[in-house]
Every structure is written in structure tokens, then in C-alpha cells.
Design a protein around this motif. Structure first.
Motif, PDB file in Angstrom:
ATOM      1  N   LEU B 329     -28.704 -64.043 -31.655  1.00 15.84           N
ATOM      2  CA  LEU B 329     -29.652 -64.981 -32.477  1.00 15.84           C
ATOM      3  C   LEU B 329     -30.436 -63.826 -33.107  1.00 15.84           C
ATOM      4  CD1 LEU B 329     -31.037 -67.638 -33.518  1.00 15.84           C
ATOM      5  CD2 LEU B 329     -32.711 -67.234 -31.534  1.00 15.84           C
ATOM      6  N   SER B 330     -30.794 -62.692 -32.393  1.00 21.59           N
ATOM      7  CA  SER B 330     -31.610 -61.578 -32.713  1.00 21.59           C
ATOM      8  C   SER B 330     -31.131 -61.049 -33.969  1.00 21.59           C
ATOM      9  CB  SER B 330     -31.866 -60.411 -31.811  1.00 21.59           C
ATOM     10  OG  SER B 330     -32.371 -61.038 -30.555  1.00 21.59           O
ATOM     11  N   LYS B 331     -29.806 -60.876 -33.978  1.00 25.60           N
ATOM     12  CA  LYS B 331     -29.091 -60.181 -35.190  1.00 25.60           C
ATOM     13  C   LYS B 331     -28.958 -60.986 -36.335  1.00 25.60           C
ATOM     14  CE  LYS B 331     -24.700 -57.579 -35.383  1.00 25.60           C
ATOM     15  NZ  LYS B 331     -23.768 -58.183 -36.457  1.00 25.60           N
ATOM     16  N   LYS B 332     -28.767 -62.406 -36.135  1.00 29.55           N
ATOM     17  CA  LYS B 332     -28.837 -63.437 -37.223  1.00 29.55           C
ATOM     18  C   LYS B 332     -30.109 -63.330 -37.731  1.00 29.55           C
ATOM     19  CE  LYS B 332     -27.636 -68.389 -38.358  1.00 29.55           C
ATOM     20  NZ  LYS B 332     -27.478 -69.609 -37.953  1.00 29.55           N
ATOM     21  N   LEU B 333     -31.202 -63.365 -36.937  1.00 32.33           N
ATOM     22  CA  LEU B 333     -32.555 -63.447 -37.657  1.00 32.33           C
ATOM     23  C   LEU B 333     -32.876 -62.327 -38.381  1.00 32.33           C
ATOM     24  CD1 LEU B 333     -34.385 -65.044 -34.674  1.00 32.33           C
ATOM     25  CD2 LEU B 333     -34.262 -65.874 -36.888  1.00 32.33           C
ATOM     26  N   TYR B 334     -32.589 -61.233 -37.929  1.00 36.22           N
ATOM     27  CA  TYR B 334     -32.733 -59.799 -38.510  1.00 36.22           C
ATOM     28  C   TYR B 334     -31.902 -59.846 -40.171  1.00 36.22           C
ATOM     29  CZ  TYR B 334     -32.599 -54.829 -39.571  1.00 36.22           C
ATOM     30  OH  TYR B 334     -32.807 -53.651 -40.278  1.00 36.22           O
ATOM     31  N   GLU B 335     -30.712 -60.220 -39.735  1.00 36.65           N
ATOM     32  CA  GLU B 335     -29.781 -60.014 -41.062  1.00 36.65           C
ATOM     33  C   GLU B 335     -30.314 -61.190 -42.331  1.00 36.65           C
ATOM     34  OE1 GLU B 335     -25.824 -60.417 -39.515  1.00 36.65           O
ATOM     35  OE2 GLU B 335     -25.714 -58.270 -39.003  1.00 36.65           O
ATOM     36  N   THR B 336     -30.669 -62.265 -41.723  1.00 41.04           N
ATOM     37  CA  THR B 336     -31.144 -63.209 -42.733  1.00 41.04           C
ATOM     38  C   THR B 336     -32.437 -63.096 -43.225  1.00 41.04           C
ATOM     39  OG1 THR B 336     -30.076 -64.867 -41.267  1.00 41.04           O
ATOM     40  CG2 THR B 336     -31.591 -65.964 -42.870  1.00 41.04           C
ATOM     41  N   LEU B 337     -33.413 -62.413 -42.460  1.00 42.15           N
ATOM     42  CA  LEU B 337     -34.795 -62.131 -43.032  1.00 42.15           C
ATOM     43  C   LEU B 337     -34.759 -61.014 -44.067  1.00 42.15           C
ATOM     44  CD1 LEU B 337     -37.459 -63.347 -42.754  1.00 42.15           C
ATOM     45  CD2 LEU B 337     -37.967 -61.942 -40.792  1.00 42.15           C
ATOM     46  N   THR B 338     -34.115 -59.939 -43.517  1.00 43.24           N
ATOM     47  CA  THR B 338     -33.931 -58.724 -44.353  1.00 43.24           C
ATOM     48  C   THR B 338     -33.098 -59.006 -45.675  1.00 43.24           C
ATOM     49  OG1 THR B 338     -31.911 -57.713 -43.118  1.00 43.24           O
ATOM     50  CG2 THR B 338     -34.074 -57.071 -42.472  1.00 43.24           C
ATOM     51  N   GLY B 339     -31.972 -59.846 -45.470  1.00 43.85           N
ATOM     52  CA  GLY B 339     -31.375 -60.360 -46.613  1.00 43.85           C
ATOM     53  C   GLY B 339     -32.197 -61.068 -47.784  1.00 43.85           C
ATOM     54  N   ILE B 340     -33.239 -61.975 -46.945  1.00 44.49           N
ATOM     55  CA  ILE B 340     -33.983 -62.742 -48.074  1.00 44.49           C
ATOM     56  C   ILE B 340     -34.940 -61.692 -48.658  1.00 44.49           C
ATOM     57  CG2 ILE B 340     -35.969 -64.419 -48.159  1.00 44.49           C
ATOM     58  CD1 ILE B 340     -34.559 -65.917 -45.945  1.00 44.49           C
ATOM     59  N   GLN B 341     -35.627 -60.755 -47.871  1.00 43.92           N
ATOM     60  CA  GLN B 341     -36.530 -59.750 -48.450  1.00 43.92           C
ATOM     61  C   GLN B 341     -36.013 -58.754 -49.539  1.00 43.92           C
ATOM     62  OE1 GLN B 341     -37.360 -58.040 -44.400  1.00 43.92           O
ATOM     63  NE2 GLN B 341     -39.199 -59.252 -44.271  1.00 43.92           N
ATOM     64  N   ASN B 342     -34.643 -58.530 -49.214  1.00 39.50           N
ATOM     65  CA  ASN B 342     -34.096 -57.516 -50.444  1.00 39.50           C
ATOM     66  C   ASN B 342     -33.200 -58.097 -51.415  1.00 39.50           C
ATOM     67  OD1 ASN B 342     -31.394 -57.924 -49.379  1.00 39.50           O
ATOM     68  ND2 ASN B 342     -31.479 -56.235 -47.878  1.00 39.50           N
ATOM     69  N   GLY B 343     -33.112 -59.585 -51.395  1.00 38.04           N
ATOM     70  CA  GLY B 343     -32.564 -60.207 -52.532  1.00 38.04           C
ATOM     71  C   GLY B 343     -31.195 -60.513 -52.410  1.00 38.04           C
ATOM     72  N   SER B 344     -30.586 -59.971 -51.034  1.00 39.13           N
ATOM     73  CA  SER B 344     -29.309 -60.271 -50.972  1.00 39.13           C
ATOM     74  C   SER B 344     -28.615 -61.639 -50.618  1.00 39.13           C
ATOM     75  CB  SER B 344     -28.487 -58.903 -50.146  1.00 39.13           C
ATOM     76  OG  SER B 344     -28.810 -59.094 -48.850  1.00 39.13           O
ATOM     77  N   LEU B 345     -29.728 -62.119 -50.002  1.00 35.38           N
ATOM     78  CA  LEU B 345     -29.342 -63.694 -49.749  1.00 35.38           C
ATOM     79  C   LEU B 345     -30.337 -64.647 -50.314  1.00 35.38           C
ATOM     80  CD1 LEU B 345     -28.973 -63.451 -45.771  1.00 35.38           C
ATOM     81  CD2 LEU B 345     -27.414 -63.538 -47.404  1.00 35.38           C
ATOM     82  N   VAL B 346     -29.911 -65.878 -50.534  1.00 35.78           N
ATOM     83  CA  VAL B 346     -30.829 -66.953 -51.408  1.00 35.78           C
ATOM     84  C   VAL B 346     -32.177 -66.978 -50.485  1.00 35.78           C
ATOM     85  CG1 VAL B 346     -29.285 -68.052 -52.656  1.00 35.78           C
ATOM     86  CG2 VAL B 346     -29.561 -68.689 -50.265  1.00 35.78           C
ATOM     87  N   ASP B 347     -33.073 -67.267 -51.175  1.00 35.04           N
ATOM     88  CA  ASP B 347     -34.510 -67.545 -50.754  1.00 35.04           C
ATOM     89  C   ASP B 347     -34.780 -68.961 -50.631  1.00 35.04           C
ATOM     90  OD1 ASP B 347     -37.046 -67.572 -49.805  1.00 35.04           O
ATOM     91  OD2 ASP B 347     -37.691 -66.523 -51.561  1.00 35.04           O
ATOM     92  N   PRO B 348     -34.319 -69.845 -49.558  1.00 43.08           N
ATOM     93  CA  PRO B 348     -34.931 -71.292 -49.636  1.00 43.08           C
ATOM     94  C   PRO B 348     -36.206 -71.533 -49.635  1.00 43.08           C
ATOM     95  CG  PRO B 348     -33.707 -70.851 -47.566  1.00 43.08           C
ATOM     96  CD  PRO B 348     -33.719 -69.412 -48.218  1.00 43.08           C
ATOM     97  N   PHE B 349     -36.868 -70.702 -49.148  1.00 42.68           N
ATOM     98  CA  PHE B 349     -38.335 -70.868 -48.820  1.00 42.68           C
ATOM     99  C   PHE B 349     -39.392 -70.631 -49.996  1.00 42.68           C
ATOM    100  CE2 PHE B 349     -36.052 -69.983 -44.812  1.00 42.68           C
ATOM    101  CZ  PHE B 349     -36.191 -70.854 -44.205  1.00 42.68           C
ATOM    102  N   GLY B 350     -38.925 -69.850 -50.931  1.00 43.88           N
ATOM    103  CA  GLY B 350     -39.843 -69.455 -52.018  1.00 43.88           C
ATOM    104  C   GLY B 350     -40.664 -68.025 -51.520  1.00 43.88           C
ATOM    105  N   TRP B 351     -40.042 -67.430 -50.652  1.00 39.57           N
ATOM    106  CA  TRP B 351     -41.089 -66.300 -49.807  1.00 39.57           C
ATOM    107  C   TRP B 351     -41.245 -65.015 -50.899  1.00 39.57           C
ATOM    108  CZ3 TRP B 351     -38.313 -66.753 -44.502  1.00 39.57           C
ATOM    109  CH2 TRP B 351     -39.149 -67.810 -43.747  1.00 39.57           C
ATOM    110  N   ARG B 352     -40.316 -64.880 -51.861  1.00 40.72           N
ATOM    111  CA  ARG B 352     -40.229 -63.835 -52.792  1.00 40.72           C
ATOM    112  C   ARG B 352     -40.903 -63.695 -53.790  1.00 40.72           C
ATOM    113  NH1 ARG B 352     -33.911 -63.508 -51.669  1.00 40.72           N
ATOM    114  NH2 ARG B 352     -33.527 -64.490 -53.630  1.00 40.72           N
ATOM    115  N   VAL B 353     -41.645 -62.813 -54.084  1.00 35.73           N
ATOM    116  CA  VAL B 353     -42.568 -62.494 -55.329  1.00 35.73           C
ATOM    117  C   VAL B 353     -41.971 -61.472 -56.078  1.00 35.73           C
ATOM    118  CG1 VAL B 353     -44.822 -61.851 -56.267  1.00 35.73           C
ATOM    119  CG2 VAL B 353     -44.589 -63.581 -54.298  1.00 35.73           C
ATOM    120  N   LEU B 354     -41.531 -61.526 -57.411  1.00 36.68           N
ATOM    121  CA  LEU B 354     -40.843 -60.391 -58.321  1.00 36.68           C
ATOM    122  C   LEU B 354     -42.209 -59.977 -59.006  1.00 36.68           C
ATOM    123  CD1 LEU B 354     -38.312 -59.761 -59.528  1.00 36.68           C
ATOM    124  CD2 LEU B 354     -39.135 -61.140 -61.555  1.00 36.68           C
ATOM    125  N   VAL B 355     -41.886 -58.544 -58.733  1.00 38.88           N
ATOM    126  CA  VAL B 355     -43.274 -57.574 -59.469  1.00 38.88           C
ATOM    127  C   VAL B 355     -43.017 -57.419 -60.863  1.00 38.88           C
ATOM    128  CG1 VAL B 355     -43.831 -55.139 -59.615  1.00 38.88           C
ATOM    129  CG2 VAL B 355     -43.454 -56.221 -57.208  1.00 38.88           C
TER     130      VAL B 355
END
Lengths: 355, 355
Positions: B329-355
Motif C-alpha cells: 500500500l505504501s508503494k501504491k500510494l507513493y507511485e499514485t501520488l507522485t504520478g498525479i503530482q508530476n503529470g504522468s497519471l490522471v488527476d481525478p481530484f483536480g489537485w494540479r494547478v498549471l503554471v
């Protein structure tokens, strides 16, 4: 006596001095400051006296982010025959080192710091005010300076001493203050940094002071962080109560500052054969003593005000102390301690140090 | 969209950039910084982008003595197609204001701060690293600047944002750390400043970390200050445990930081229909779960490391967690969260803000 080498780089110009009969606390600084640097692996180096000047730090300096800093406060007094006296300054340097140890900061050579302080005051003799109640306030402090965003002890530091002439803390003599017992905010808890003189303790205390101020109280009485029951300090001072002829003050428990005025008051009381105890004191005990008419006096102690009588406490209800007036013991302690400090009374304890 | 006026004073020269494949955390800062000033009665004024430069303050500036300062930490990521993303930056600006309120510091206009941050990053686009695991670390902070030795809120402040490219927190991917349960020192107590991101909390935490380090532990697990019984944080991170299929984390009680990674983890778990609870957790409960073989995973969460798995806990005895290895679970959370953060995964929550 020692062979410390302190570089002197004196200012070419001198500031205009403020009127010594109308000094604001902590706003007018002298022409010079003492400074020395610490570098990991090299230790403290380059002690020097330089013109009072700004500190220049990288925006990532750890002091701004992770708060490693400790300080002290003491005073120099001018006697009638123009001698300059310090009051137990060795205690301040010892405490500075104890504070530093808690904050993972390097130890200073206490004798060098004291020597540096004396040299600095010698340069600034004209800044030591000589009017009743005035003194030269001394602020030694250490800040972490490494340019590094990381939660670990800084590898570089600066030790600095600055000076400012100050007036009597209370212009019309000592006057009782109104104090609210604080039941929401906590100043410190055992295991924290309550007995270190470090910036974070003061930053965290501001909110309670602001809230109390809105209700007309000048400061708060802090209770312990574990049970919210036992008395710790008042504002940024230690606190004493006289109950039924006996003087009591909270025992040093790790979350209370080991005040030098506090220690001097205890020694003075013992010298006078007035019973004095350091022990746990609950706010309930003070409340009961007040209700039974046994709470004779209460006062805060600290370097800035020396003695600050408490005329009113708020806990459950308003509790008047000594009819809201300064008690005779508070007055005697204030007069004796300031008299020893400024040289107008004899010093049976050997507390004074001549500059 | 807005009409904020930010003065631009760009540097004539540019620094040589460090190698993006070998970045040290918090040591290399970009060419510019954002800054604005606060003056009591006037409010915040003169927002500007200027060359990265030292801060110059009077030695009596309140930050050095009474510690009014708050900060934030967040990151910008470069996507494969060279977009720059921020992760929930509005949450950081909101929390900065909550921290400031606790420290009696003025509120900022969160939108202006975010706008200023985006402008600054735009100027520094070349500094946003693009290698796996790298990012641009962002440090907004506010310091009190008034030249006054007095325990009262400063009348002047500076709000500053600095930037530094950083590598992956763990170079070889996430690795479990060994954690000692802290039984002597206390990080924070209810009524204190534990839920504010302020320097004093970090300064006071260093000693426990130093002591634990000497016994081979990389960080400490903090218990509450009142009863020394309930779990609060790990190092300077929030902490999660997976016990018998359920994920639990200490509830926000006033002495625990309201982590943005913490909040994101909770939302992710809910999104995945994995049971997650915020509640009080005693160290005894963790000990018992470990003894019964039900402590499946444990991990810290924070902006710097994102997820930091705990492989071993020391309390009474050594307690291995998941055989000292990173849990699934730790691994899955890390990969998902960093994936959302760096744009390599989809962001279902609308967390990303484009500069």
C-alpha cells in the motif's frame, strides 16, 4: 587575567544619544556590538567589536525556517561614583549554554563571552545611563546562519551582543498589574523547551497575551501543559506568592525558566529568614488561599521589571490581591534588589561584577 | 483574471545550474525570489520579483529574539510535455494564514501570493528539473522584521518565496526507515503551536532526533505532551498505520500539523474504498497490533518525502513492520501520488494547478 584577543573596529561616527530621562525599552542601540562566528570543525572564531550594523543572511538561513536561536537579558548599572556594575552575569552565560544544549547549538566559552561583554561596555561607557531606575540593557544572542533548508542543526552560527539604555520599567515606580489565568493556550510542557531561553517560547506566548489584553489584562498566568492545573510562569516572568506568611514559587520542573531574578529573590528571602519554598502550586490552591484571605501578595520576577506586583488575578472570578496594591514584601524586595544592582546598597552575596 | 501589480527587477546574470541528476535538498537556490513587505497601518505592499539576494535586518529584529515566523513547503513538477504543475498550492497558502493567525502575524492575500508564486516560477522555468523524481521545491515564508526588543507582535514583516531544484528524497526509491518512539522529549502539546508551521516546533525537535540518531534511528515517533501515550507525528511528517486491513492516522487535535500530503492520502484511500480512520491511536495499540501480527504497514507522509515507509519501530523492544520492507500500500500510494503530482497519471481530484 586572560589572553583573549578581541579585534576592535570602532565606529568613526557616534550616534546622538536619546534623552536618558525618557527612554523606551529596546529601541535605542549603542554605537557598537560584539560578534563572533562559529563554523563546524573550527569552533568559535574572530571575536570582535564592530560598529552596530545590520545582520546579512541568506534567505535560506536556518534561523528563518527552523528557529535555532537562544538569548539572554541582563543589565549594567552606573553607580553614583561612576562605576559600572553587572549583576551575576556569569549566571546568564551559563544559562545561555544550557539553552544552546537543548537546541543542539554549540557551547560558548563563558569567560570569553563575559570578557567580550566587558570590553564592549567599556567602549560604550557614555551609553550607561545614570538616572534613578535606568540601566544599560544587554542582549547576548546566538543565531543559526547556515544557508540550508533542512531540519538538522546548522553548521554555522553567530554570537552577538547588543546594548540599549533603558528607563525604569514602570515610570511611576512599581505598580500592580492585572493577570488572567490562561486556560486555553499553553506556554510549554515537560519535554519541550520551556526552560530554554529560545525564540519559539516567546512567539507562542503572544496569542494568549493578545486575548487577555482584549479583556483588560496585561498578562497571563501560565498553567502546566499536562494537567492545566499547576502554575508555571506569569507572562515572561517567574512568579511568587505570599500565603499566610510563607513565600512560594513553582519548583523548576523542566518547563519553567530558571530565572536569575527568581534565584536572587529566593536567596534574599532566606537571608532575611522569611520562609520560602519551591514546590508545585495549583491554581486551585491560590484560589482557596484568596477565598480564605490568606493570599497576601503575588508578584512576577524578571530582569526587565525586577519585581512586578500582581494586583488582580482572574480565575473563575476576579481575585484581588492585597486590595490591588503593592505589598510590603514586594516593595522591599524591589528596593533591595535594585539597590544591590545599582550599587546604592551593600551586596552581601557578592553578586556584583565591576566592569 | 486579476490585476495584481508585481514589480519585476530581473537579474543581469544567471547562476550556473547544478546537475539535475545529483541535487542536494535545500542547497541550490534559483536566480530570483518573490518578496513583499508589511507595515502596520499600511498592510502588505510592494510585491516584487528581485534577484535572489541576502536579507538584511537590524540585530534587534524580532525574528532573532522572539521568533515570529511561519513557512510553507510545496513543489512544482515538470511534465513530459514541459508543462509545470503545482500540487494543491491553495492549501499551502491557506495553512500559511492559519499558522500566521496563531503567531499573531498578519494575513496575506492568498490569491496574490499564489499569483506571485506563479510569476516567479515563470521567470525560473529553466530551474524546474525534469528527471524522474526531481522537482522544484518552493519555500514561502514570513519573518518579523521590526527593530525592537519587546515581547509583542512585530509591526513589520516580510513575505518571501525562494525556490530550489531538488532530487528524489530517496535516491534508490523509497526505503523503509527505523524509528524510535520518543518518551522523554515532546514536540507539541494541545494549546501550543503544534498545528502551526513555525520555526520553534522544528528547533525543539532537533534534540530528540540527535539522541535517536546516536542509537541508529533516523527519526522519532512523537507522543502527545499530556499523557505521553497517543501518537502524534513521525519526525516532521504525519504518520499512518495499516492494521488488520484498515488504515488509521492520528486525528487533528490542535497539536498535529494538518498535512496536505496527509489529506491527499486520506482522499486517495477513500477513493479506492480502502477503510481509513482519523482517530486517537495509543502507542500501546500499535505495540499490541505488532505482537498480534496485525501491524501490516506504517509510513510517514510529507511534501519532501511524500511517503516514508517505517520498517522498524522501537518501543519497549524492536518491532519490525512488514519484515522491514516497503509495504504494497505504501508503494501504491507513493507511485499514485507522485504520478498525479508530476503529470504522468490522471488527476481525478483536480489537485494540479498549471503554471
Amino acid at each position: 587575567m586572560n589572553d583573549y584577543q578581541i579585534e576592535m573596529n570602532l565606529s568613526q561616527s557616534r550616534k546622538q544619544k536619546p534623552a536618558f530621562d525618557n527612554l523606551q525599552f529596546g529601541r535605542n542601540f549603542t554605537d557598537h556590538m560584539f560578534i563572533m562566528d562559529y563554523t563546524e570543525g573550527k569552533g568559535w572564531h574572530d571575536p570582535r567589536i564592530v560598529p552596530y550594523q545590520p545582520i546579512t543572511l541568506d534567505p535560506s538561513a536556518t534561523i528563518f525556517h527552523y528557529g535555532q536561536t537562544v538569548f539572554e537579558g541582563l543589565k549594567a548599572y552606573q553607580t553614583k561614583d561612576e562605576q559600572i556594575l553587572l549583576f551575576r552575569p556569569n549566571k546568564n552565560m551559563e544559562r545561555l549554554n544550557r539553552s544552546s544544549a537543548r537546541l543542539c547549538m554549540p557551547q560558548i566559552d563563558e569567560e570569553l563571552a563575559l570578557y567580550g561583554l566587558k570590553q564592549l561596555i567599556n567602549v560604550e561607557r557614555d551609553w550607561v545611563p545614570n538616572l534613578e531606575g535606568t540601566s544599560l540593557y544587554i542582549r547576548p544572542f546566538i543565531i543559526s546562519t547556515e544557508a540550508h533548508l533542512g531540519v538538522s542543526p546548522s553548521l554555522t552560527y553567530q554570537f552577538i551582543i547588543i546594548l540599549c539604555p533603558v528607563g525604569a520599567y514602570y515610570k511611576e515606580g512599581i505598580n500592580p498589574v492585572k493577570i488572567a489565568v490562561e486556560t486555553e493556550y499553553v506556554r510549554a510542557v515537560r519535554g519541550g523547551t520551556g526552560n530554554a531561553k529560545t525564540a519559539g517560547n516567546y512567539a507562542s506566548s503572544l496569542k494568549a497575551q493578545e486575548v487577555a489584553g482584549k479583556s483588560g489584562y496585561s498578562q497571563v498566568l501560565w498553567l502546566d501543559g499536562k494537567e492545566n492545573k499547576y502554575i508555571e510562569e506569569v507572562g515572561s516572568m517567574n512568579v511568587f506568592f505570599k500565603i499566610d506568611g510563607e513565600v512560594i514559587t513553582p519548583e523548576l520542573n523542566g518547563s519553567i525558566l530558571d530565572g536569575i531574578t527568581r534565584d536572587s529573590i529566593i536567596l534574599l528571602l532566606k537571608h532575611w529568614n522569611i520562609p520560602v519554598k519551591e514546590r508545585k502550586i495549583s491554581i486551585e490552591e491560590i484560589y482557596q488561599a484568596s477565598k480564605e484571605g490568606k493570599l497576601e501578595e503575588a508578584f512576577g520576577t524578571g530582569t526587565a521589571a525586577v519585581i512586578s506586583p500582581i494586583g488582580e488575578l482572574f480565575w473563575k472570578e476576579k481575585l484581588l490581591v492585597n486590595n490591588g496594591e503593592t505589598g510590603s514584601l514586594s516593595k522591599k524586595l524591589y528596593e533591595t534588589l535594585t539597590g544591590i544592582q545599582n550599587g546604592s546598597l551593600v551586596d552581601p552575596f557578592g553578586w556584583r561584577v565591576l566592569v
